[in-house]
Design a protein around this motif. Structure first.
Motif, PDB file in Angstrom:
ATOM      1  N   TYR B  48       0.831  -1.184   0.000  1.00  0.00           N
ATOM      2  CA  TYR B  48       0.000   0.000   0.000  1.00  0.00           C
ATOM      3  C   TYR B  48       0.878   1.251   0.000  1.00  0.00           C
ATOM      4  O   TYR B  48       2.103   1.170   0.173  1.00  0.00           O
ATOM      5  N   SER B  49       0.220   2.387  -0.209  1.00  0.00           N
ATOM      6  CA  SER B  49       0.939   3.662  -0.253  1.00  0.00           C
ATOM      7  C   SER B  49       0.084   4.733   0.411  1.00  0.00           C
ATOM      8  O   SER B  49      -1.116   4.823   0.135  1.00  0.00           O
ATOM      9  N   GLU B  52       2.195   9.988  -2.520  1.00  0.00           N
ATOM     10  CA  GLU B  52       3.136   9.926  -3.638  1.00  0.00           C
ATOM     11  C   GLU B  52       4.550   9.703  -3.128  1.00  0.00           C
ATOM     12  O   GLU B  52       4.986  10.353  -2.173  1.00  0.00           O
ATOM     13  N   THR B  55       5.738   3.761  -0.222  1.00  0.00           N
ATOM     14  CA  THR B  55       5.144   2.437  -0.332  1.00  0.00           C
ATOM     15  C   THR B  55       5.424   1.685   0.966  1.00  0.00           C
ATOM     16  O   THR B  55       6.371   2.011   1.698  1.00  0.00           O
ATOM     17  N   ARG B  68       4.950   4.250  -6.628  1.00  0.00           N
ATOM     18  CA  ARG B  68       3.947   5.324  -6.619  1.00  0.00           C
ATOM     19  C   ARG B  68       4.673   6.626  -6.979  1.00  0.00           C
ATOM     20  O   ARG B  68       4.889   7.497  -6.158  1.00  0.00           O
ATOM     21  N   PHE B  74      -0.595   3.746  -9.214  1.00  0.00           N
ATOM     22  CA  PHE B  74       0.056   2.810  -8.291  1.00  0.00           C
ATOM     23  C   PHE B  74       0.318   1.536  -9.087  1.00  0.00           C
ATOM     24  O   PHE B  74      -0.626   0.890  -9.553  1.00  0.00           O
ATOM     25  N   CYS B  91      -7.128  -3.169  -7.029  1.00  0.00           N
ATOM     26  CA  CYS B  91      -6.552  -1.921  -6.553  1.00  0.00           C
ATOM     27  C   CYS B  91      -7.655  -1.132  -5.857  1.00  0.00           C
ATOM     28  O   CYS B  91      -8.831  -1.234  -6.231  1.00  0.00           O
ATOM     29  N   SER B  93      -8.383   2.816  -3.567  1.00  0.00           N
ATOM     30  CA  SER B  93      -7.835   4.095  -3.115  1.00  0.00           C
ATOM     31  C   SER B  93      -8.778   4.709  -2.088  1.00  0.00           C
ATOM     32  O   SER B  93      -9.969   4.369  -2.029  1.00  0.00           O
TER      33      SER B  93
END
Lengths: 113, 116
Positions: B48-49, B52, B55, B68, B74, B91, B93
């Motif tokens: 995950y991140s 920007e 990670t 990212r 991503f 994915c 967000s």
């Protein structure tokens, strides 16, 4: 670590039947709780959520109440429709700044006309 | 407003091949996630991140790498695919900075990967 246990499926009901899908959790602190739904061939979408004890989440006739004393978040609907056939996932959000979700294994619901 | 999109929708790889899965979101979300979904296992977090250039590893990170470089994208990479990586990859967000949207994750349609 945190975990979610939900009722094993599959569950098969007739239209207009009452639905309950059980979900219990283990967590440190006070996580937010979610139900996500996955229709065939699609990604997951949020069905409802509750962020603190005794909160009730509701959407599209579905309800779930955050029960801290029993660490549960059972999903209910009074009268299911064929269009409710899907896989339902219970999840909790870890309160560590990442907002990661921990999912249960999912319960497949089939509603017959 | 397309939400979360994933490319490709389906891919077949041979053992040892590499590939990159692309996730894009147009909601200005800070956080992005990669999950895999296997029968009877639910969804498990790979990486995950939280912004920007950042990670972090999830529950099942081995065999995968991520990047990212741009806030809206991503990427999930498989350097040397194995049959155990056959799965459906999702994915997601979240978090546009609005408190009421905190924690709600928005999912893409998934990528089905078969490794032979």
């Amino acid at each position: 670590g945190n975990s979610v246990t939900q009722m094993e499926g599959p569950v098969t009901l007739s239209e207009e039947a009452f639905l309950t899908i059980n979900c219990t959790y283990t967590a440190t602190g006070y996580p937010s709780l979610f139900w996500y739904v996955q229709y065939p061939g699609e990604g997951l979408q949020l069905l409802l959520k509750a962020t603190k004890a005794d909160d009730k989440g509701s959407n599209k006739g579905f309800e779930a109440t955050y029960r801290k004393e029993t660490t549960s978040f059972h999903l209910e609907k009074g009268s299911v429709q064929v269009s409710d056939s899907a896989v339902y996932f219970c999840a909790l959000s870890e309160k560590d700044g990442s907002e990661k979700l921990v999912f249960g294994k999912g319960t497949k619901l089939t509603v017959n006309p | 407003n397309a939400g979360v999109t994933q490319t490709p929708k389906f891919r077949v790889l041979k053992t040892g091949q590499s590939m990159t899965l692309l996730c894009a979101q147009d909601m200005n979300h800070e956080y992005m996630y990669w999950y895999r979904q296997d029968p009877g296992m639910g969804l498990r977090l790979i990486h995950y991140s939280v912004g920007e250039g950042t990670t972090a590893k999830g529950e099942v990170p081995d065999g995968y790498n991520v990047s990212r470089l741009k806030k809206q994208n991503f990427l999930l990479g498989l350097e040397s695919a194995a049959p155990s990586q056959t799965s459906v990859y999702f994915c997601a967000s979240s978090y546009s900075g609005l408190a009421q949207q905190l924690e709600t994750q928005y999912f893409g349609p998934g990528t089905r990967l078969l490794v032979l």
